[in-house]
Design a protein around this motif. Sequence first.
Motif, short mmCIF file in Angstrom:
data_model
loop_
_atom_site.label_atom_id
_atom_site.label_comp_id
_atom_site.label_asym_id
_atom_site.label_seq_id
_atom_site.Cartn_x
_atom_site.Cartn_y
_atom_site.Cartn_z
N PRO A 1 -0.36 -2.85 -31.63
CA PRO A 1 0.33 -2.19 -31.72
C PRO A 1 2.32 -3.24 -32.38
N LEU A 2 2.40 -4.51 -31.47
CA LEU A 2 3.63 -5.38 -31.70
C LEU A 2 3.47 -6.51 -32.50
N TRP A 3 2.10 -6.72 -32.69
CA TRP A 3 1.26 -7.44 -33.05
C TRP A 3 1.16 -7.54 -34.77
N LEU A 4 1.18 -6.48 -35.14
CA LEU A 4 0.94 -5.99 -36.15
C LEU A 4 2.38 -5.38 -37.09
N SER A 5 3.25 -5.07 -36.73
CA SER A 5 4.85 -4.26 -36.83
C SER A 5 5.31 -6.28 -37.30
N ILE A 6 4.78 -7.55 -36.24
CA ILE A 6 5.02 -8.81 -36.83
C ILE A 6 4.88 -8.98 -38.53
N ASP B 1 -19.23 3.38 -16.91
CA ASP B 1 -19.28 4.38 -16.41
C ASP B 1 -18.13 4.53 -15.15
N ARG B 2 -17.09 3.48 -14.68
CA ARG B 2 -15.98 3.68 -14.00
C ARG B 2 -15.12 3.55 -14.46
N THR B 3 -14.32 4.07 -14.46
CA THR B 3 -12.23 3.79 -14.84
C THR B 3 -11.38 2.54 -14.31
N GLY B 4 -11.45 2.32 -14.46
CA GLY B 4 -10.60 0.74 -14.15
C GLY B 4 -10.83 -0.36 -14.42
N GLY B 5 -12.34 -0.51 -15.37
CA GLY B 5 -12.84 -1.82 -15.43
C GLY B 5 -12.21 -2.77 -16.08
N SER B 6 -13.38 -3.64 -16.36
CA SER B 6 -12.52 -4.30 -17.98
C SER B 6 -12.25 -4.14 -18.97
N VAL B 7 -12.84 -3.28 -19.20
CA VAL B 7 -12.63 -2.72 -20.69
C VAL B 7 -11.73 -1.61 -20.78
N ASP B 8 -11.72 -0.93 -19.58
CA ASP B 8 -10.25 0.09 -19.52
C ASP B 8 -9.03 -1.48 -19.76
N HIS B 9 -9.16 -1.98 -18.51
CA HIS B 9 -8.09 -3.11 -19.16
C HIS B 9 -7.60 -3.80 -20.25
N PHE B 10 -9.28 -4.04 -20.94
CA PHE B 10 -8.38 -4.93 -22.30
C PHE B 10 -7.93 -3.89 -23.30
N LEU B 11 -8.23 -2.48 -23.33
CA LEU B 11 -8.00 -1.59 -24.16
C LEU B 11 -6.39 -1.28 -23.56
N ALA B 12 -6.39 -0.72 -22.58
CA ALA B 12 -4.79 -0.75 -22.37
C ALA B 12 -3.69 -2.06 -22.76
N LEU B 13 -4.59 -3.51 -22.97
CA LEU B 13 -3.70 -4.49 -22.85
C LEU B 13 -3.27 -4.38 -24.71
N LEU B 14 -4.76 -4.03 -25.50
CA LEU B 14 -4.96 -4.16 -26.74
C LEU B 14 -3.96 -2.71 -27.09
N GLN B 15 -3.58 -2.05 -26.44
CA GLN B 15 -3.44 -0.50 -26.56
C GLN B 15 -1.64 -0.73 -26.36
N ASP B 16 -1.38 -1.87 -26.01
CA ASP B 16 0.38 -2.47 -25.49
C ASP B 16 0.59 -3.35 -26.55
N ARG B 17 -0.52 -4.21 -27.00
CA ARG B 17 0.01 -5.69 -27.63
C ARG B 17 -0.28 -5.68 -29.31
#
Length: 163
Positions: free
Chosen positions: A26-31, A8-24
């Motif tokens: 694709p690189l892991w899968l490309s490797i 319900d609130r932005t910037g929470g732990s789920v948002d942080h986790f998803l942002a990290l997944l979206q960042d990391r």
Amino acid sequence: MAVSLREDRTGGSVDHFLALLQDRLPLWLSILHNLSHRIGKGSVSDNLVPIARAGIEYYMDVQSAALPAFTSPNVTVRFREAVRDTDLGPRTETAPLAAYLAAEQSLGRIGPDVDPEASARLLIAGCFHRAYIEMFIGADAGPSLDASALEIVRELRLETVPA
């Protein structure tokens, strides 16, 4: 996926986790997918050690953000649904590894008794475990990152033994 999980609130732990997944992720899968370019080249173990090292680093990055995101059973259920809906489950990681191992097996560089799927899962599990131990116990709780990657691959015992 992010929309279906957002708290319900932005910037929470789920948002942080998803942002990290979206960042990391694709690189892991490309490797993992780039491993297909190593089929028949070098030794299988030498090809997999950098994969194990990258896997440990990936899991060290994402695990610390994952724990706070899953404190609520509600969020965990939504995350599982999102993973199913987007086809980003464990097979996303193991499929390219298993394909590489199966191709090496077809060339006779890995023994016929090796199960490529199980070996791929074990390599991923070893990376995950090493990252988990470092996160909770500390980097000095076991072998170095490089030594751990080498151990994970070596103990899969994939290389064929010359007659």
